[in-house]
Design a protein around this motif. Structure first.
Motif, short mmCIF file in Angstrom:
data_model
loop_
_atom_site.label_atom_id
_atom_site.label_comp_id
_atom_site.label_asym_id
_atom_site.label_seq_id
_atom_site.Cartn_x
_atom_site.Cartn_y
_atom_site.Cartn_z
N MET A 74 41.07 35.99 48.17
CA MET A 74 40.51 37.50 47.47
C MET A 74 41.12 37.13 45.87
SD MET A 74 39.00 39.15 49.46
CE MET A 74 38.75 40.67 48.44
N ARG A 75 41.49 36.01 45.31
CA ARG A 75 41.88 35.88 44.31
C ARG A 75 40.54 36.04 43.42
NH1 ARG A 75 44.28 30.40 43.13
NH2 ARG A 75 44.03 31.06 41.02
N LYS A 98 36.32 39.10 32.25
CA LYS A 98 37.69 39.72 32.68
C LYS A 98 38.18 38.71 33.52
CE LYS A 98 39.25 43.93 34.90
NZ LYS A 98 39.06 45.05 35.58
N THR A 99 37.63 37.92 33.97
CA THR A 99 38.37 37.10 34.96
C THR A 99 39.01 36.08 34.04
OG1 THR A 99 36.74 37.06 36.74
CG2 THR A 99 38.17 35.13 36.86
N LEU A 100 38.45 35.64 33.09
CA LEU A 100 38.99 34.46 32.12
C LEU A 100 40.29 35.17 31.28
CD1 LEU A 100 35.86 32.92 30.49
CD2 LEU A 100 37.53 31.96 32.22
N ILE A 146 49.63 33.66 37.89
CA ILE A 146 49.57 34.38 39.23
C ILE A 146 49.90 35.87 39.18
CG2 ILE A 146 51.60 33.82 40.14
CD1 ILE A 146 48.36 33.68 42.23
N LEU A 147 50.89 36.11 38.41
CA LEU A 147 50.86 37.55 38.17
C LEU A 147 50.04 38.33 37.42
CD1 LEU A 147 54.73 37.45 37.33
CD2 LEU A 147 54.03 37.80 39.39
N GLN A 148 49.37 38.01 36.75
CA GLN A 148 48.20 38.65 36.04
C GLN A 148 46.89 38.62 37.12
OE1 GLN A 148 47.45 36.23 32.50
NE2 GLN A 148 48.50 37.73 31.35
N GLU A 149 46.71 37.62 38.05
CA GLU A 149 45.88 37.58 38.85
C GLU A 149 46.18 38.78 39.87
OE1 GLU A 149 43.37 34.32 40.43
OE2 GLU A 149 44.94 33.12 39.61
N GLU A 184 44.14 46.06 40.53
CA GLU A 184 43.36 46.82 39.84
C GLU A 184 41.86 47.03 40.21
OE1 GLU A 184 43.86 45.64 35.88
OE2 GLU A 184 45.81 46.64 35.66
N GLY A 185 41.41 46.36 41.22
CA GLY A 185 40.31 46.53 41.64
C GLY A 185 39.22 45.33 41.35
N HIS A 186 39.55 44.23 40.51
CA HIS A 186 38.72 43.42 39.71
C HIS A 186 37.88 42.50 41.26
CE1 HIS A 186 36.96 40.76 37.01
NE2 HIS A 186 37.59 39.72 37.36
N SER A 187 38.68 41.93 42.06
CA SER A 187 37.98 41.44 43.20
C SER A 187 37.11 42.38 43.90
CB SER A 187 39.10 41.10 44.08
OG SER A 187 39.82 39.80 43.73
N ARG A 188 37.38 43.49 43.97
CA ARG A 188 36.37 44.45 44.69
C ARG A 188 35.05 44.59 43.73
NH1 ARG A 188 38.69 49.29 43.62
NH2 ARG A 188 37.51 49.63 42.05
N ASP A 189 35.24 44.71 42.28
CA ASP A 189 34.07 44.79 41.59
C ASP A 189 33.18 43.48 41.70
OD1 ASP A 189 34.97 47.29 40.56
OD2 ASP A 189 35.88 46.34 38.74
N ILE A 190 33.86 42.17 41.82
CA ILE A 190 33.19 40.95 42.20
C ILE A 190 32.59 40.99 43.46
CG2 ILE A 190 33.40 38.47 42.24
CD1 ILE A 190 35.87 38.60 40.25
N ASN A 191 33.21 41.46 44.49
CA ASN A 191 32.44 41.56 45.78
C ASN A 191 31.16 42.31 45.86
OD1 ASN A 191 34.42 39.85 47.22
ND2 ASN A 191 35.33 41.37 47.73
#
Length: 163
Positions: free
Chosen positions: A49-50, A106-108, A114-117, A123-130
């Protein structure tokens, strides 16, 4: 056998300790194995999920969709398609490309450690990508359905071909 009561108590205590020590390591091994398995399971889920890994999957799916779209254009499927469908595909592709570049930026920005990831994940970034991956898959499905529909219409005169 035992000359004193003290020796008798020592023998009982020794036997009890032998029983306790033979039980504890097995339970500790089981507990350790369960704990280690749980840690490995959680680490695999977190790695999958990273945001960087999800972004790679999104880019791969988008490239696949673009290749299918190019094949449909080259084979003439898009020319024979409904003009509303063609306009909808172009509009949706533009929106998905824009969202992909936005998510990539945003990913860059969150790839510093790892803490920023982890923060981006919460914050839902992986959800937005999904969600974007699901949109790509839906558009790909629509393109495949249209492809099948156009080919079915093209070969409709062969429907009652004699055997």
């Amino acid at each position: 056998m035992f000359s004193t009561l003290r020796e008798y108590h020592q023998a009982i205590a020794s036997a009890i300790w032998m029983v306790i020590l033979s039980i504890i390591p097995q339970d500790l091994v089981r507990l350790g194995a369960i704990f280690l398995g749980g840690v490995i399971f959680v680490c695999n889920i977190m790695d999958a999920m990273r945001p960087q890994n999800r972004m790679k999957k999104l880019q791969h799916r988008l490239q696949s969709l673009e290749a299918k779209l190019q094949d449909a254009v080259k084979s003439g499927i898009m020319c024979r398609s409904d003009t509303n469908f063609t306009a909808q595909i172009a509009r949706n592709m533009g929106g998905i490309r824009y969202r992909t570049f936005e998510l990539y930026e945003k990913t860059l920005l969150t790839s510093g450690g790892i803490l920023q990831e982890i923060k981006a994940f919460w914050e839902g970034h992986s959800r937005d990508i999904n969600e974007c991956i699901e949109d790509v898959e839906a558009l790909e499905r629509d393109l495949e359905i249209n492809h099948a529909k156009v080919l079915k219409d093209h070969y409709s005169s062969w429907r009652y071909w004699p055997n």
